[in-house]
Design a protein around this motif. Structure first.
Motif, PDB file in Angstrom:
ATOM      1  N   ALA A 150       0.820  -1.208   0.000  1.00  0.00           N
ATOM      2  CA  ALA A 150       0.000   0.000   0.000  1.00  0.00           C
ATOM      3  C   ALA A 150       0.859   1.265   0.000  1.00  0.00           C
ATOM      4  O   ALA A 150       0.588   2.216  -0.744  1.00  0.00           O
ATOM      5  CB  ALA A 150      -0.934  -0.004   1.213  1.00  0.00           C
ATOM      6  N   ALA A 151       1.911   1.261   0.822  1.00  0.00           N
ATOM      7  CA  ALA A 151       2.756   2.451   0.943  1.00  0.00           C
ATOM      8  C   ALA A 151       3.557   2.719  -0.326  1.00  0.00           C
ATOM      9  O   ALA A 151       3.790   3.880  -0.695  1.00  0.00           O
ATOM     10  CB  ALA A 151       3.696   2.299   2.133  1.00  0.00           C
ATOM     11  N   ALA A 152       3.985   1.658  -1.001  1.00  0.00           N
ATOM     12  CA  ALA A 152       4.845   1.817  -2.181  1.00  0.00           C
ATOM     13  C   ALA A 152       4.094   1.525  -3.479  1.00  0.00           C
ATOM     14  O   ALA A 152       4.728   1.286  -4.514  1.00  0.00           O
ATOM     15  CB  ALA A 152       6.061   0.901  -2.070  1.00  0.00           C
ATOM     16  N   TYR A 153       2.773   1.590  -3.458  1.00  0.00           N
ATOM     17  CA  TYR A 153       2.001   1.208  -4.641  1.00  0.00           C
ATOM     18  C   TYR A 153       2.332   2.084  -5.846  1.00  0.00           C
ATOM     19  O   TYR A 153       2.608   1.579  -6.945  1.00  0.00           O
ATOM     20  CB  TYR A 153       0.500   1.285  -4.341  1.00  0.00           C
ATOM     21  N   ARG A 154       2.328   3.386  -5.670  1.00  0.00           N
ATOM     22  CA  ARG A 154       2.590   4.288  -6.806  1.00  0.00           C
ATOM     23  C   ARG A 154       4.016   4.138  -7.342  1.00  0.00           C
ATOM     24  O   ARG A 154       4.207   4.051  -8.558  1.00  0.00           O
ATOM     25  CB  ARG A 154       2.312   5.735  -6.395  1.00  0.00           C
ATOM     26  N   PRO A 155       5.051   4.119  -6.483  1.00  0.00           N
ATOM     27  CA  PRO A 155       6.401   3.872  -7.022  1.00  0.00           C
ATOM     28  C   PRO A 155       6.520   2.520  -7.720  1.00  0.00           C
ATOM     29  O   PRO A 155       7.176   2.421  -8.762  1.00  0.00           O
ATOM     30  CB  PRO A 155       7.286   3.932  -5.768  1.00  0.00           C
ATOM     31  N   PHE A 156       5.899   1.483  -7.168  1.00  0.00           N
ATOM     32  CA  PHE A 156       5.928   0.164  -7.808  1.00  0.00           C
ATOM     33  C   PHE A 156       5.262   0.221  -9.179  1.00  0.00           C
ATOM     34  O   PHE A 156       5.766  -0.349 -10.151  1.00  0.00           O
ATOM     35  CB  PHE A 156       5.201  -0.868  -6.941  1.00  0.00           C
ATOM     36  N   PRO A 219      -4.734  -3.782  -8.625  1.00  0.00           N
ATOM     37  CA  PRO A 219      -5.448  -4.309  -7.448  1.00  0.00           C
ATOM     38  C   PRO A 219      -6.352  -5.496  -7.791  1.00  0.00           C
ATOM     39  O   PRO A 219      -6.472  -6.431  -6.990  1.00  0.00           O
ATOM     40  CB  PRO A 219      -6.279  -3.106  -6.973  1.00  0.00           C
ATOM     41  N   LEU A 220      -6.981  -5.456  -8.968  1.00  0.00           N
ATOM     42  CA  LEU A 220      -7.838  -6.575  -9.373  1.00  0.00           C
ATOM     43  C   LEU A 220      -7.004  -7.823  -9.666  1.00  0.00           C
ATOM     44  O   LEU A 220      -7.441  -8.943  -9.387  1.00  0.00           O
ATOM     45  CB  LEU A 220      -8.661  -6.187 -10.599  1.00  0.00           C
ATOM     46  N   VAL A 221      -5.825  -7.618 -10.239  1.00  0.00           N
ATOM     47  CA  VAL A 221      -4.934  -8.751 -10.477  1.00  0.00           C
ATOM     48  C   VAL A 221      -4.530  -9.389  -9.149  1.00  0.00           C
ATOM     49  O   VAL A 221      -4.519 -10.618  -9.006  1.00  0.00           O
ATOM     50  CB  VAL A 221      -3.682  -8.314 -11.269  1.00  0.00           C
ATOM     51  N   MET A 222      -4.205  -8.559  -8.166  1.00  0.00           N
ATOM     52  CA  MET A 222      -3.839  -9.082  -6.843  1.00  0.00           C
ATOM     53  C   MET A 222      -4.982  -9.867  -6.219  1.00  0.00           C
ATOM     54  O   MET A 222      -4.792 -10.961  -5.673  1.00  0.00           O
ATOM     55  CB  MET A 222      -3.420  -7.930  -5.927  1.00  0.00           C
ATOM     56  N   ALA A 223      -6.205  -9.305  -6.298  1.00  0.00           N
ATOM     57  CA  ALA A 223      -7.361  -9.996  -5.738  1.00  0.00           C
ATOM     58  C   ALA A 223      -7.618 -11.314  -6.469  1.00  0.00           C
ATOM     59  O   ALA A 223      -7.896 -12.346  -5.847  1.00  0.00           O
ATOM     60  CB  ALA A 223      -8.595  -9.095  -5.817  1.00  0.00           C
ATOM     61  N   GLY A 224      -7.524 -11.265  -7.804  1.00  0.00           N
ATOM     62  CA  GLY A 224      -7.715 -12.490  -8.574  1.00  0.00           C
ATOM     63  C   GLY A 224      -6.648 -13.527  -8.277  1.00  0.00           C
ATOM     64  O   GLY A 224      -6.931 -14.728  -8.180  1.00  0.00           O
TER      65      GLY A 224
END
Length: 290
Positions: A150-156, A219-224
């Motif tokens: 969550a903290a590094a989502y945008r840089p990732f 996020p959808l890929v992670m959930a899937g």
């Protein structure tokens, strides 16, 4: 329905299910970036790069988790150093470290009388021997993975799709790359002792790869991926119970089988869409007869 529910009424199978679900969630968070960035070879190399630390810890009677963490950290540091080299390609550097670390581990373990047992446990783990303490450690690792993701989502995200833009926006892509490697290392180190490097690598790659065929947002890929991993765990444990197969390998094989099934269904979906699009185009070209 007894064949579906009875296995999970056994305490050690129930714990194995919970462990698999936690591992699936951790691997979904880390594995999504592995798949999107094309880091499968690096991940495979790092999973085997833990062997020297595990081997030394086993021979000395130390903590296997600590040995794996130190070895994986050394592997990640080596990759980072070689990645800056101008005369050596990234894949070549990873390959050299992979072979060197794996060979070192095998040499160390070969001096132990329990060579075959130790190596088998390293590769396949023992998901049916999960303890309550293991579940707590996995839960803590999941919390850490969620916070980092969550903290590094945008840089990732910027690093994955446009590293130059990430640098322009001041997102420090090199630091983001180290954090991403650390996230993958966390997943492998915290999960290998329970399910083995084979299953960890399988859940890091197959579920996210299957999810990318159906989702176009991270996020959808992670959930899937978490969903595919959970299904792989449940189906693999059922297969292991009813057919007497190795639990960890059954889960890994199921995750790969679900990927190919997902790929087949996605191909059929794309073909159907193409036929519908073509049919609609033909209908537009044909003028109605008065």
């Amino acid at each position: 329905m007894d064949w579906l529910l009875v296995p999970f009424e056994v305490s050690f199978v129930e714990r194995a299910l919970w462990a698999g679900l936690l591992v699936s969630a951790i691997c979904a968070l880390a594995g999504t970036w592995v798949v999107l960035r094309g880091m499968a070879f690096l991940t495979d190399a790092m999973s085997h790069g833990m062997l020297p630390g595990v081997a030394i810890a086993s021979v000395l009677g130390g903590d296997l988790l600590l040995g794996a963490a130190l070895s994986a950290g050394a592997m990640a540091a080596g990759v980072s150093v070689l990645d800056r080299s101008r005369w050596l390609s990234r894949d070549t550097g990873i390959g050299l470290l992979f072979v060197g670390m794996l060979a070192t581990g095998v040499i160390v373990v070969s001096h132990s009388r329990s060579f075959a047992v130790d190596l088998t446990g390293f590769l396949f783990g023992d998901v049916l021997a999960v303890t309550d303490g293991d579940l707590v450690r996995l839960a803590v690792a999941l919390v850490v993975a969620v916070v980092v993701s969550a903290a590094a989502y945008r840089p990732f995200l910027a690093l994955t799709f446009d590293p130059r833009k990430a640098h322009t926006l001041g997102m420090r892509p090199r630091l983001a790359g180290l954090l991403m490697t650390g996230l993958v290392t966390l997943a492998m180190v915290m999960c290998f002792q329970i399910v083995g490097t084979l299953l960890v690598f399988g859940l890091l790659i197959a579920p996210p790869a299957a999810a990318t065929l159906w989702a176009n947002r991270v996020p959808l890929v992670m959930a899937g991926a978490a969903g595919f991993g959970a299904a792989s765990t449940a189906l693999g444990l059922l297969a292991s119970w009813h057919w007497g197969t190795a639990a960890g390998a059954s889960i890994a094989a199921t995750s790969v089988a679900l990927f190919f099934l997902s790929a087949l269904l996605a191909a059929l979906r794309n073909r159907r869409r193409a036929l519908i699009t073509r049919s609609e185009a033909v209908e537009k070209e044909v003028e109605p007869v008065a």
